[in-house]
Design an enzyme around this catalytic site. Sequence first.
Site, mmCIF file in Angstrom:
data_model
loop_
_atom_site.group_PDB
_atom_site.id
_atom_site.type_symbol
_atom_site.label_atom_id
_atom_site.label_comp_id
_atom_site.label_asym_id
_atom_site.label_seq_id
_atom_site.Cartn_x
_atom_site.Cartn_y
_atom_site.Cartn_z
ATOM 1 N N CYS A 79 69.245 29.872 28.217
ATOM 2 C CA CYS A 79 68.125 30.808 28.362
ATOM 3 C C CYS A 79 67.226 30.588 29.564
ATOM 4 C CB CYS A 79 67.317 30.855 27.078
ATOM 5 S SG CYS A 79 67.255 29.310 26.190
ATOM 6 N N HIS A 135 59.249 30.971 27.742
ATOM 7 C CA HIS A 135 60.249 29.934 28.022
ATOM 8 C C HIS A 135 60.446 29.621 29.509
ATOM 9 C CE1 HIS A 135 64.143 27.875 26.438
ATOM 10 N NE2 HIS A 135 63.135 27.047 26.611
ATOM 11 N N HIS A 223 68.257 34.609 18.138
ATOM 12 C CA HIS A 223 68.334 33.143 18.260
ATOM 13 C C HIS A 223 68.258 32.498 16.867
ATOM 14 C CE1 HIS A 223 67.531 29.140 19.783
ATOM 15 N NE2 HIS A 223 67.613 29.577 21.030
ATOM 16 N N ASP A 281 70.494 37.070 27.189
ATOM 17 C CA ASP A 281 70.177 36.026 28.173
ATOM 18 C C ASP A 281 71.313 35.031 28.362
ATOM 19 O OD1 ASP A 281 69.883 34.821 25.686
ATOM 20 O OD2 ASP A 281 68.129 33.650 26.265
ATOM 21 N N ASN A 282 72.198 34.952 27.380
ATOM 22 C CA ASN A 282 73.400 34.095 27.485
ATOM 23 C C ASN A 282 74.303 34.459 26.309
ATOM 24 O OD1 ASN A 282 70.943 31.879 26.642
ATOM 25 N ND2 ASN A 282 72.540 32.244 25.135
ATOM 26 N N LYS A 299 77.512 29.941 24.262
ATOM 27 C CA LYS A 299 76.281 29.449 24.879
ATOM 28 C C LYS A 299 76.447 27.990 25.309
ATOM 29 C CE LYS A 299 71.394 28.830 23.838
ATOM 30 N NZ LYS A 299 70.339 28.832 22.827
#
Length: 497
Positions: A79, A135, A223, A281-282, A299
């Site tokens: 991320c 983040h 998540h 984001d991933n 990930k």
Amino acid sequence: MSRTAVLKVLGVAAVALLALKLLFMPSPKAPYPHIIFIVADDLGWNDVSWHNPQVKTPNLEKYARAGVILNSSYVAPVCSPSRASFMTGYYAHRTGLQHIPIIHFKEMYLPSRFTLLPELLKQKGYATHLVGKWHLGFCNWRYTPRYRGFDSFLGYYGGQEGYYNHSNGKVEEGYDLRDNEEVLPDPDMEYGMYILNRGMEKVIAEHDKTQPLFLFLSYQSVHSPLEAPQRFVDLHPEVKNPNRKTFNGMISVLDEAFGNATAALQREGLLDNALIIFTSDNGGSPDVGGNNWPLRGGKFSLWEGGTRVPAFVYSKNLLSKTGYTNNEFIHAVDWFPTMLNVAGIKPTDDHLDGISQWETLKVGRPSFRKEFIYNIDEVDQNGAIRVGDFKLIKGEPGRFFDWFPVPSGDEVAPTQYPTWKRRPWTPKMFPDYQLFNISADPEERHNLADDFPEVVQQLKQKLTSYERLVVPSQHPPVEPKSLPHNFGGVWTPGWCD
Ligand SMILES: *[C@@H]1O[C@H](CO)[C@@H](O)[C@H](O)[C@H]1NC(C)=O
Ligand SMILES: *[C@@H]1O[C@H](CO)[C@@H](O)[C@H](O)[C@H]1NC(C)=O
Ligand SMILES: *[C@@H]1O[C@H](CO)[C@@H](O)[C@H](O)[C@H]1NC(C)=O
Ligand SMILES: *[C@@H]1O[C@H](CO)[C@@H](O)[C@H](O)[C@H]1NC(C)=O
């Protein structure tokens, strides 16, 4: 006609013209398009309904199909690196965030030398709002969203937390939910997405329509931890695996929130002049419900499953070719110059890694991007590069190295796979260099390094030229001053310079 008569006629005509003008005057419109940038967290390749019909994402799919589905859209394996690229247009290895995501209790941040996307958009009069996950560092106030170009922030500073208790318990339990700089208490322990959803609706409802809007919806979904309100889990009675069932529920939360965002834009008259960008984001994390099938890995890995993600763009009026799947290369670093382009801004920094993809998105022209970096991590001594059909992986590719079908029964998630905690990689599992023809073999099943030694050589050289630009990774030790007991149980800025 007498002079006064002429003047009278002219006067009447002028009044009539003015009345006509008022009648047909378009409602006030912002001079640049509204940009709604939506990032889902850890959403895997196989976690959207246009790749996997078992997943229910009717709102997302409707807009994806009416817009442009991006089939070769790449991001970093985790991320913070991807988010740093979104905000700067630089590869993570040039920001120092390439090695590990930012951790609450370590002095890590996106350095101040970068000018972030919202700061530049403000120069063209954009209102800039962040709802959700940040983040990108909070050890000093100067690294937090409103010091980096956002007019408002509702969300959390860290990378993850409980959806109900808004708290992260690694090393020490701490609360992390804020409205601008103020801690936002939540005695009712409401599910996080409901709070973000109301924040999104407030931003849109209160927005001055004559001003362009940049809204970054940086959602917590999907998540870990595996938590979703029961009504969303109940939408998936046919899913047997308990983790996957909850996970599908979390995807449904995301889909409903997306539907609410588009409805709010429509209601407030902003949708006609808006560009919506959606990306993960991933890749998905197979140990906590995510799925990237048929892509390899997940990930925290350089495999396609960690880096090739679901993405699309939608606009009612700004795209001239829609309703198709675009296979051109797009990388996380490209969103920065692309959004600036939409806002009529030409970046003055010639060292950017990103290139504007606006013509590719708007009319479907071939992308200017012919190669990209997956990541370069000088600590783990790995990295990967794509040039045309070919991908070269250097070193150990990372956390999940297998192919994970969607779990169908009660099987337990594959937690036994090597994790980033075991760096450096022992025992070594893969050759020093692997080569894949991704066009022919998107699942990375056939290492061709021995068949094409000259291609390996070429790509190694290219990778080396990017490695010269590596900025040392931030990976400092635990910082006791960061811990929540110093700040009344809340993760709080103010413990680094
Ligand atoms: C918050 O929720 C998470 C996820 O359910 C849990 O792991 C953590 O222990 C909770 N923390 C507190 C303080 O209750
Ligand atoms: C979507 O909006 C509806 C109507 O306001 C609301 O009840 C619901 O909770 C919202 N969904 C999410 C996931 O926030
Ligand atoms: C890679 O695969 C594509 C698609 O099958 C093929 O057209 C191309 O020739 C391959 N490249 C090489 C060098 O084998
Ligand atoms: C998307 O990419 C995959 C290869 O990874 C390919 O098989 C598929 O045909 C592409 N989809 C479209 C609609 O072009």
